[in-house]
Structures are given as structure tokens and as C-alpha cells.
Design a protein around this motif. Sequence first.
Motif, short mmCIF file in Angstrom:
data_model
loop_
_atom_site.label_atom_id
_atom_site.label_comp_id
_atom_site.label_asym_id
_atom_site.label_seq_id
_atom_site.Cartn_x
_atom_site.Cartn_y
_atom_site.Cartn_z
N ILE A 1 -1.27 -6.70 -16.23
CA ILE A 1 -0.24 -6.99 -17.03
C ILE A 1 1.21 -6.40 -16.72
CG2 ILE A 1 0.68 -6.22 -19.32
CD1 ILE A 1 -2.26 -5.89 -20.41
N VAL A 2 1.38 -5.45 -16.05
CA VAL A 2 2.48 -4.67 -15.57
C VAL A 2 2.96 -4.97 -14.14
CG1 VAL A 2 2.43 -2.83 -17.26
CG2 VAL A 2 1.58 -2.44 -15.10
N ASN A 3 1.80 -5.37 -13.23
CA ASN A 3 2.25 -5.52 -11.67
C ASN A 3 1.25 -6.27 -11.26
OD1 ASN A 3 3.17 -5.43 -9.40
ND2 ASN A 3 3.81 -3.24 -9.25
N GLU A 4 1.03 -7.57 -11.48
CA GLU A 4 -0.14 -8.61 -10.90
C GLU A 4 0.06 -8.49 -9.50
OE1 GLU A 4 -2.45 -12.45 -11.56
OE2 GLU A 4 -0.13 -12.43 -12.22
N PRO A 5 1.33 -8.59 -8.76
CA PRO A 5 1.49 -8.79 -7.31
C PRO A 5 0.81 -7.36 -6.53
CG PRO A 5 3.64 -9.23 -8.41
CD PRO A 5 2.54 -8.95 -9.53
N TRP A 6 1.03 -6.28 -7.33
CA TRP A 6 0.65 -4.91 -6.83
C TRP A 6 -0.94 -5.15 -6.57
CZ3 TRP A 6 -2.55 -1.37 -8.33
CH2 TRP A 6 -2.71 -0.16 -7.56
N ARG A 7 -1.60 -5.67 -7.65
CA ARG A 7 -2.93 -5.78 -7.74
C ARG A 7 -3.51 -6.76 -6.63
NH1 ARG A 7 -6.40 -9.45 -9.00
NH2 ARG A 7 -8.39 -9.00 -9.96
N HIS A 8 -2.80 -7.70 -6.37
CA HIS A 8 -3.03 -8.69 -5.38
C HIS A 8 -3.00 -8.26 -4.06
CE1 HIS A 8 -3.93 -12.36 -7.82
NE2 HIS A 8 -2.76 -12.09 -8.35
N ARG A 9 -1.93 -7.41 -3.86
CA ARG A 9 -1.73 -6.75 -2.60
C ARG A 9 -2.78 -5.79 -2.08
NH1 ARG A 9 3.50 -6.12 -4.00
NH2 ARG A 9 3.34 -4.04 -4.27
N GLY B 1 -9.53 -4.90 0.20
CA GLY B 1 -10.78 -5.89 -0.17
C GLY B 1 -11.24 -5.82 -1.53
N LYS B 2 -11.52 -6.97 -1.94
CA LYS B 2 -11.99 -7.17 -3.26
C LYS B 2 -13.06 -5.96 -3.86
CE LYS B 2 -12.50 -11.03 -6.51
NZ LYS B 2 -12.62 -12.43 -6.61
N LEU B 3 -13.93 -6.07 -2.88
CA LEU B 3 -15.34 -4.96 -3.24
C LEU B 3 -14.87 -3.58 -3.52
CD1 LEU B 3 -18.35 -4.85 -4.08
CD2 LEU B 3 -18.40 -4.58 -1.59
N ARG B 4 -13.97 -2.91 -2.61
CA ARG B 4 -13.63 -1.79 -2.40
C ARG B 4 -12.82 -1.63 -3.94
NH1 ARG B 4 -10.97 1.10 2.40
NH2 ARG B 4 -12.72 2.66 2.20
N PHE B 5 -11.66 -2.81 -3.99
CA PHE B 5 -10.91 -2.67 -5.25
C PHE B 5 -11.46 -2.32 -6.67
CE2 PHE B 5 -8.34 -4.62 -8.50
CZ PHE B 5 -7.17 -3.81 -8.64
N LYS B 6 -12.43 -3.35 -6.66
CA LYS B 6 -13.20 -3.39 -7.81
C LYS B 6 -14.24 -2.20 -8.16
CE LYS B 6 -13.83 -8.17 -8.62
NZ LYS B 6 -14.74 -9.20 -9.16
N ALA B 7 -14.55 -1.38 -7.08
CA ALA B 7 -15.44 -0.39 -7.16
C ALA B 7 -14.39 0.73 -7.77
CB ALA B 7 -15.83 -0.02 -5.81
N VAL B 8 -13.27 1.15 -7.10
CA VAL B 8 -12.59 1.97 -7.59
C VAL B 8 -11.82 1.82 -8.94
CG1 VAL B 8 -10.10 3.14 -7.19
CG2 VAL B 8 -11.64 2.81 -4.93
N TYR B 9 -11.49 0.61 -9.15
CA TYR B 9 -11.23 0.02 -10.70
C TYR B 9 -12.33 0.36 -11.32
CZ TYR B 9 -9.80 -3.31 -14.09
OH TYR B 9 -9.33 -3.98 -15.30
N SER B 10 -13.36 -0.02 -11.45
CA SER B 10 -14.87 0.32 -11.96
C SER B 10 -15.02 1.90 -12.41
CB SER B 10 -15.94 -0.37 -11.53
OG SER B 10 -15.67 -1.78 -11.37
N LEU B 11 -14.77 2.61 -11.36
CA LEU B 11 -14.88 4.15 -11.51
C LEU B 11 -14.09 4.57 -12.26
CD1 LEU B 11 -16.10 5.27 -7.73
CD2 LEU B 11 -17.46 4.99 -9.78
#
Length: 191
Positions: free
Chosen positions: A19-27, A33-43
Motif C-alpha cells: 500500500i505504502v511502498n510497492e517499489p520497495w517491496r519489489h526491490r 528472493g521471493k522465498l526469503r522475503f515471504k518467509a520474513v514477511y510471514s514470520l
Amino acid sequence: MSLLIAGVVLFFAVHSISIVNEPWRHRMVEQHGKLRFKAVYSLIALAGLVLMIKGYGMARLDPTIIYTPPAWLGHLAMILLLPVFPLLVATYFPGRISRAVKNPMLIAVKLWALGHLLANGALADVILFGSFLAWAVADRISLKFRSPQSHPAIPEGSANDAIAVITGLGLYLAFVLWLHQWLIGVPPVAV
């Protein structure tokens, strides 16, 4: 109350990245990596959820009442909550329902939060359900300005609407008759 607020902040901080910073999320996805990002996000989201649940449970023991809703609002809430589970299921079983409402998950969250705000007037309720409602509204508005993302779901089909409605209404009944009392400790309908 501080645990509830900390949980709300953690949970919605990660859920608001797009919502606030989609470009940062993509970076971050590209760098780590998608898996590591999702793991941290999920935790982080899980930690926020645990704090919310624990904090809400503790706040209910000594509630601060902001408003006392009339009994008829509880009945209205039950009606508003009726489509919540079918919409949630329609998110993962796309068909005419998901095509017509575009964002069934967000509509389900809005209805769920609004229904609970109508039926409950303690400060903890306002913080918890008001946060979900505000987030869902903000997320829906932000979707107009974000690039569309595909989410894993089964292929669209006409049978998916029947699956969404039947399964969703079954879940609604299970929550009304048993699961809400068992999971939350409060019967949704006064006996």
C-alpha cells in the motif's frame, strides 16, 4: 492493551508494504528472493497475529466500554457476516462471484470487521476490528494505483461459484453453531 496494539502494528505494517511502498517491496524480493522475503514477511505477520490474539484476549478480561450497541445491531451483524465465508472461498475458487466483486477477500474483511464493530463496543474491539476495516479500505483504494498481481488459485470455472457458496455457508454455520464459541470463547448468538 499494549500487546494488542503491538500486534496490530506488526501485522498491518507488513500487510501494508504494498500500500505504502510497492517499489520497495519489489526491490526486496529481487535482492533477497521471493522465498526469503515471504518467509520474513510471514514470520512478522505471525508474530503480529499472536500478539493481537493474546492482547485481545487480555483486554477482554477488563474491557473499556466505548459504546453499547443495541441488540438489533447484533442481528444486522449476523446478516453482514453471512457472505464473508463464501467470499473468502471465492478468492481461491474464482468464478462469477470473484469476477463480479473483483476483490472478494477485501470485501470479506470489510464485512467481517464492520459486523464485529456493530455488535461490539469495547475499546479492544474498536482497535482490532477498526484496524482491519481501515486496512481493507486503504488496500482497496491503493489497488487502483498498483500493478495487478496474480495469486495462485485453481482455474476459473462455473462450478467454483457453487463450491464457494456451499463451502462458505457451511463454514458460516459451523462458526455460528460451534467454532466461534470454541475458538473465541464467545457465542455469536445469545442462547
